[in-house]
Scaffold this motif. Structure first.
Motif, PDB file in Angstrom:
ATOM      1  N   GLY A  16     -20.217  54.558 -82.639  1.00 27.00           N
ATOM      2  CA  GLY A  16     -19.376  56.029 -82.410  1.00 27.00           C
ATOM      3  C   GLY A  16     -19.495  56.422 -81.149  1.00 27.00           C
ATOM      4  O   GLY A  16     -19.216  57.717 -80.915  1.00 27.00           O
ATOM      5  N   THR A  17     -19.240  55.379 -80.053  1.00 25.19           N
ATOM      6  CA  THR A  17     -19.576  56.061 -78.633  1.00 25.19           C
ATOM      7  C   THR A  17     -18.176  56.792 -77.971  1.00 25.19           C
ATOM      8  O   THR A  17     -18.241  57.275 -76.925  1.00 25.19           O
ATOM      9  N   ARG A  18     -16.995  56.406 -78.713  1.00 29.53           N
ATOM     10  CA  ARG A  18     -15.844  56.795 -78.694  1.00 29.53           C
ATOM     11  C   ARG A  18     -15.251  56.875 -77.060  1.00 29.53           C
ATOM     12  O   ARG A  18     -14.657  57.908 -76.778  1.00 29.53           O
ATOM     13  N   GLY A  19     -15.531  55.635 -76.597  1.00 32.20           N
ATOM     14  CA  GLY A  19     -14.723  55.582 -75.223  1.00 32.20           C
ATOM     15  C   GLY A  19     -15.542  56.207 -73.966  1.00 32.20           C
ATOM     16  O   GLY A  19     -14.887  56.077 -72.908  1.00 32.20           O
ATOM     17  N   GLY A  20     -16.188  57.155 -74.177  1.00 29.45           N
ATOM     18  CA  GLY A  20     -16.784  57.985 -72.888  1.00 29.45           C
ATOM     19  C   GLY A  20     -17.675  56.910 -72.327  1.00 29.45           C
ATOM     20  O   GLY A  20     -18.668  56.284 -72.831  1.00 29.45           O
ATOM     21  N   ARG A  21     -17.600  56.763 -70.925  1.00 26.41           N
ATOM     22  CA  ARG A  21     -18.232  55.691 -70.401  1.00 26.41           C
ATOM     23  C   ARG A  21     -18.983  56.272 -68.986  1.00 26.41           C
ATOM     24  O   ARG A  21     -18.132  56.567 -67.935  1.00 26.41           O
ATOM     25  N   THR A  22     -20.131  56.067 -68.724  1.00 25.61           N
ATOM     26  CA  THR A  22     -20.642  56.334 -67.465  1.00 25.61           C
ATOM     27  C   THR A  22     -21.386  55.033 -66.881  1.00 25.61           C
ATOM     28  O   THR A  22     -22.119  54.101 -67.502  1.00 25.61           O
ATOM     29  N   PHE A  23     -20.859  54.569 -65.641  1.00 30.71           N
ATOM     30  CA  PHE A  23     -21.320  53.174 -64.916  1.00 30.71           C
ATOM     31  C   PHE A  23     -22.450  53.746 -64.168  1.00 30.71           C
ATOM     32  O   PHE A  23     -21.864  54.335 -63.100  1.00 30.71           O
ATOM     33  N   TYR A  24     -23.610  53.285 -63.865  1.00 30.15           N
ATOM     34  CA  TYR A  24     -24.439  53.222 -63.102  1.00 30.15           C
ATOM     35  C   TYR A  24     -24.532  52.097 -62.204  1.00 30.15           C
ATOM     36  O   TYR A  24     -25.070  51.114 -62.604  1.00 30.15           O
ATOM     37  N   LEU A  25     -24.364  52.378 -60.924  1.00 28.88           N
ATOM     38  CA  LEU A  25     -24.400  51.244 -59.864  1.00 28.88           C
ATOM     39  C   LEU A  25     -25.900  51.135 -59.174  1.00 28.88           C
ATOM     40  O   LEU A  25     -25.937  51.800 -58.088  1.00 28.88           O
ATOM     41  N   ALA A  26     -26.813  50.723 -59.772  1.00 28.73           N
ATOM     42  CA  ALA A  26     -28.223  50.592 -59.247  1.00 28.73           C
ATOM     43  C   ALA A  26     -28.095  49.299 -58.178  1.00 28.73           C
ATOM     44  O   ALA A  26     -29.048  48.437 -58.581  1.00 28.73           O
ATOM     45  N   VAL A  27     -27.258  49.021 -57.254  1.00 28.89           N
ATOM     46  CA  VAL A  27     -27.107  48.006 -56.481  1.00 28.89           C
ATOM     47  C   VAL A  27     -26.894  48.128 -54.996  1.00 28.89           C
ATOM     48  O   VAL A  27     -26.675  49.224 -54.825  1.00 28.89           O
ATOM     49  N   PRO A  28     -27.195  47.151 -54.210  1.00 25.77           N
ATOM     50  CA  PRO A  28     -27.072  47.507 -52.936  1.00 25.77           C
ATOM     51  C   PRO A  28     -25.472  48.041 -52.414  1.00 25.77           C
ATOM     52  O   PRO A  28     -24.496  47.547 -53.114  1.00 25.77           O
ATOM     53  N   PRO A  29     -25.307  48.825 -51.069  1.00 32.58           N
ATOM     54  CA  PRO A  29     -23.873  49.198 -51.061  1.00 32.58           C
ATOM     55  C   PRO A  29     -22.920  48.281 -50.842  1.00 32.58           C
ATOM     56  O   PRO A  29     -21.720  48.431 -51.184  1.00 32.58           O
ATOM     57  N   ASP A  30     -23.265  47.085 -50.461  1.00 36.36           N
ATOM     58  CA  ASP A  30     -22.160  45.967 -50.371  1.00 36.36           C
ATOM     59  C   ASP A  30     -21.699  45.508 -51.716  1.00 36.36           C
ATOM     60  O   ASP A  30     -20.773  44.561 -51.585  1.00 36.36           O
ATOM     61  N   ALA A  31     -22.401  45.741 -52.816  1.00 38.70           N
ATOM     62  CA  ALA A  31     -21.836  45.344 -54.199  1.00 38.70           C
ATOM     63  C   ALA A  31     -20.727  46.326 -54.586  1.00 38.70           C
ATOM     64  O   ALA A  31     -20.173  46.173 -55.948  1.00 38.70           O
ATOM     65  N   VAL A  32     -20.916  47.693 -54.391  1.00 33.06           N
ATOM     66  CA  VAL A  32     -20.251  48.794 -55.062  1.00 33.06           C
ATOM     67  C   VAL A  32     -18.668  48.612 -55.260  1.00 33.06           C
ATOM     68  O   VAL A  32     -18.094  48.580 -56.365  1.00 33.06           O
ATOM     69  N   ARG A  33     -18.024  48.101 -54.043  1.00 35.02           N
ATOM     70  CA  ARG A  33     -16.684  48.013 -53.925  1.00 35.02           C
ATOM     71  C   ARG A  33     -16.104  46.768 -55.032  1.00 35.02           C
ATOM     72  O   ARG A  33     -15.141  47.167 -55.907  1.00 35.02           O
ATOM     73  N   THR A  34     -16.784  45.683 -54.980  1.00 36.90           N
ATOM     74  CA  THR A  34     -16.643  44.644 -56.023  1.00 36.90           C
ATOM     75  C   THR A  34     -16.665  45.249 -57.540  1.00 36.90           C
ATOM     76  O   THR A  34     -15.773  44.828 -58.301  1.00 36.90           O
ATOM     77  N   ILE A  35     -17.677  45.832 -57.669  1.00 40.12           N
ATOM     78  CA  ILE A  35     -17.919  46.280 -59.096  1.00 40.12           C
ATOM     79  C   ILE A  35     -16.740  47.170 -59.469  1.00 40.12           C
ATOM     80  O   ILE A  35     -16.203  46.978 -60.563  1.00 40.12           O
ATOM     81  N   VAL A  36     -16.480  48.023 -58.855  1.00 35.69           N
ATOM     82  CA  VAL A  36     -15.577  49.205 -59.116  1.00 35.69           C
ATOM     83  C   VAL A  36     -14.088  48.551 -59.161  1.00 35.69           C
ATOM     84  O   VAL A  36     -13.388  48.866 -60.241  1.00 35.69           O
ATOM     85  N   GLU A  37     -13.769  47.668 -58.238  1.00 30.87           N
ATOM     86  CA  GLU A  37     -12.418  46.787 -58.338  1.00 30.87           C
ATOM     87  C   GLU A  37     -12.469  46.229 -59.642  1.00 30.87           C
ATOM     88  O   GLU A  37     -11.421  46.323 -60.359  1.00 30.87           O
ATOM     89  N   ASN A  38     -13.531  45.547 -60.164  1.00 32.64           N
ATOM     90  CA  ASN A  38     -13.488  44.835 -61.370  1.00 32.64           C
ATOM     91  C   ASN A  38     -13.541  45.612 -62.509  1.00 32.64           C
ATOM     92  O   ASN A  38     -12.621  45.417 -63.609  1.00 32.64           O
ATOM     93  N   LEU A  39     -13.980  46.817 -62.670  1.00 36.44           N
ATOM     94  CA  LEU A  39     -14.047  47.766 -63.822  1.00 36.44           C
ATOM     95  C   LEU A  39     -12.536  48.408 -63.784  1.00 36.44           C
ATOM     96  O   LEU A  39     -12.203  48.433 -64.848  1.00 36.44           O
ATOM     97  N   VAL A  40     -12.104  48.646 -62.553  1.00 39.39           N
ATOM     98  CA  VAL A  40     -10.719  48.916 -62.538  1.00 39.39           C
ATOM     99  C   VAL A  40      -9.812  48.017 -63.200  1.00 39.39           C
ATOM    100  O   VAL A  40      -9.147  48.191 -64.017  1.00 39.39           O
TER     101      VAL A  40
END
Ligand code: BG6
Length: 516
Positions: free
Chosen positions: A129-153
């Motif tokens: 019943g988590t109803r679509g509310g989502r928090t993504f925690y990026l515990a990763v090095p700075p150079d991985a952030v963009r790739t992850i967010v692009e893929n999430l989007v």
């Protein structure tokens, strides 16, 4: 520490805060990493144990390493058994949390893995019943952030606020945010091209510390401090972020990072901005951050090599004795180059150029393998204008200081001179001391607990805004530049001491570092 149940302590009576959150899922990228085991999962467990999480809660770990859901659960249970604040771990609470855990294996740039992530989240929506509310925690090095967010989007997992059926999608980005000003600006551009600033939570766990937040309550929830919190009364400010630990297996990370990026650019400058800022017009994310940004922008740049030499010191520890044990020097730590030029100590004499702080030095020092673990801010008030009594020592010439102990032994002390009982007027400096532990008899939540909760509630007050993180980099970048080009010496200091002598020489006139 006394641990009275909260209701029995009169100081806590009547304190009720509504911090409830809606059904949601938390996705951790970098789930097999150190931070997840040491801080994030123990934080999630503490929230569950203290009934701060909704019953409809799910957690997805995402990492490269192959693992089943059950393997993730047992790995996380091991971490929580080791690092939880409240032990032993409550099996009922854990079992319920574990039922809502899923693992998704994939590389950060593997588009198919994000489809699997969506399937896992949809399954949690149905089953938990988590109803679509989502928090993504990026515990990763700075150079991985963009790739992850692009893929999430791309996978449709980060809809803009207020669109479609999803109540929210937020992204928490771990520090360091970028590696310098240019990369931080680029990362901000990338993120804000894909997300709304309201969805981005740049974390600095120091802001989740109870005593750091109390700095704002002390300043803006009282009337007696603010009138003297300025250049008319304060002679100088000291800020210490000291640790006794060395690399603890993080040599590789430190070789790329160094102490300026690890501690000063974020934790130390956050503390400085809270001490220096003006009163915000309201307790909300933008009002508070507007004022912090102004304070950071008022930091006088330390640009030329001469200025860096005069106002900033970098040091590296050599072997020594810490708390009775012989410890190796930085260059002897695993994964560290024998000729490494990386700093493990930074001292800075900073100035905040505005009406409130003109001419008041802000001395910062931070380091690994110093005498003990202590984070402390000291406001020294002006010396006596005219001596009537004994002024043979500095502490009697400058008797007043306000010591804010961020950790450990959290509290606040006001130092002043007093007469020693007896004939004559012999004087001593003494302290009025407030201690959190004794007063409230209640263990404070860990910083990550508070910040995870705030992000899931959508409150960004204790997170760093895009312009704030850039203002922090703008201050440290030129100093790092002079160091990188090796135009300023790297000083050595003995492990277990208080840093290189050059750090002491940053202080002007009568000013001296306090002994924490
Ligand atoms: C982290 C740094 O951000 O803060 C570590 O990466 C440091 O190097 C740690 O040890 C200190 O945090 P705390 O909460 O123990 O003061």
């Amino acid at each position: 520490m006394t641990s009275l149940p909260p209701t029995e302590n009169p100081l806590r009576a009547g304190v009720l805060e509504d911090l409830s959150i809606d059904p949601c899922a938390l996705v951790i990228f970098g789930a097999s990493g150190d931070l997840t085991g040491r801080k994030l999962l123990p934080g999630v467990y503490a929230l569950a144990k203290n009934r701060m999480l909704p019953s409809a809660f799910g957690l997805v770990g995402f990492a490269r390493r192959p693992m089943t859901d059950d393997e993730l659960r047992s790995k996380m249970r091991g971490a929580v058994d080791k690092y939880a604040r409240q032990k032993p771990v409550d099996d009922l609470v854990w079992d319920d949390l574990a039922r809502g855990m899923r693992y998704v294996q994939g590389a950060f740039d593997d588009a198919a893995a994000y489809d699997r992530l969506r399937v896992a989240l949809e399954e949690l929506d149905r089953k938990r019943g988590t109803r679509g509310g989502r928090t993504f925690y990026l515990a990763v090095p700075p150079d991985a952030v963009r790739t992850i967010v692009e893929n999430l989007v791309r996978a449709g997992l980060c809809p803009p606020p207020g669109s479609g059926d999803a109540p929210y999608a937020r992204v928490i980005v771990e520090k360091p945010f970028g590696v310098d000003l240019a990369s931080a600006k680029q990362l901000n551009r990338d993120l804000l091209g894909l997300l709304d600033e309201r969805q981005v939570f740049r974390i600095d766990h120091y802001l989740g510390k109870e005593t750091v937040q109390n700095l704002l309550v002390l300043r803006f929830g009282n009337t007696i401090f603010e009138p003297i919190w300025n250049r008319n009364h304060v002679s100088h400010v000291e800020l210490t972020v000291a640790e006794h630990i060395g690399m603890e297996g993080r040599g590789k990370f430190y070789e790329q990072t160094g102490l300026m990026r690890d501690i000063v650019q974020n934790h130390a400058l956050q503390l400085l901005s809270l001490v220096a800022m003006e009163a915000p017009v309201a307790w909300d994310a933008d009002a508070v951050r507007d004022e912090k940004v102004k304070a950071l922008r008022a930091l006088r740049p330390i640009r030329s090599v001469e200025e860096v030499r005069a106002q900033a010191v970098r040091g590296q520890y050599v072997g020594g004795v810490v708390r009775g044990d012989a410890v190796p020097g930085y260059r002897e730590e695993p994964d560290v180059a024998r000729e490494s030029q990386v700093e493990t100590y930074v001292g800075i004499a900073a100035r905040v150029d505005n009406w409130r702080w003109a001419d008041v030095p802000f001395y910062l020092r931070a380091g690994k393998r110093l005498g003990k673990r202590v984070t402390e801010i000291v406001l020294h008030f002006k010396p006596l204008p005219h001596p009537l009594f004994d002024t043979s020592t500095i502490s009697l010439r400058q008797p007043n200081s306000l010591v804010l102990r961020i950790q450990p032994d959290e509290g606040i002390a006001l130092r002043f001179a007093t007469k020693v009982p007896g004939q004559g007027v012999a004087m001593r400096d003494v302290a009025m001391d407030f201690r959190y532990g004794t007063a409230f008899g209640h263990e404070s939540p860990e910083a990550y607990e508070r910040l995870l909760l705030d992000a899931m509630r959508g409150d960004a007050t204790l997170f760093t805004r895009h312009d704030e993180v850039e203002a922090q980099w703008a201050f440290v970048d030129p100093i790092l530049g002079a160091w990188r080009d090796d135009r300023v010496p790297l000083e050595r200091y003995e492990a277990g001491g208080w840093g290189p002598a050059e750090g002491d020489a940053l202080m002007q006139g009568d000013h001296r570092w306090s002994k924490p």
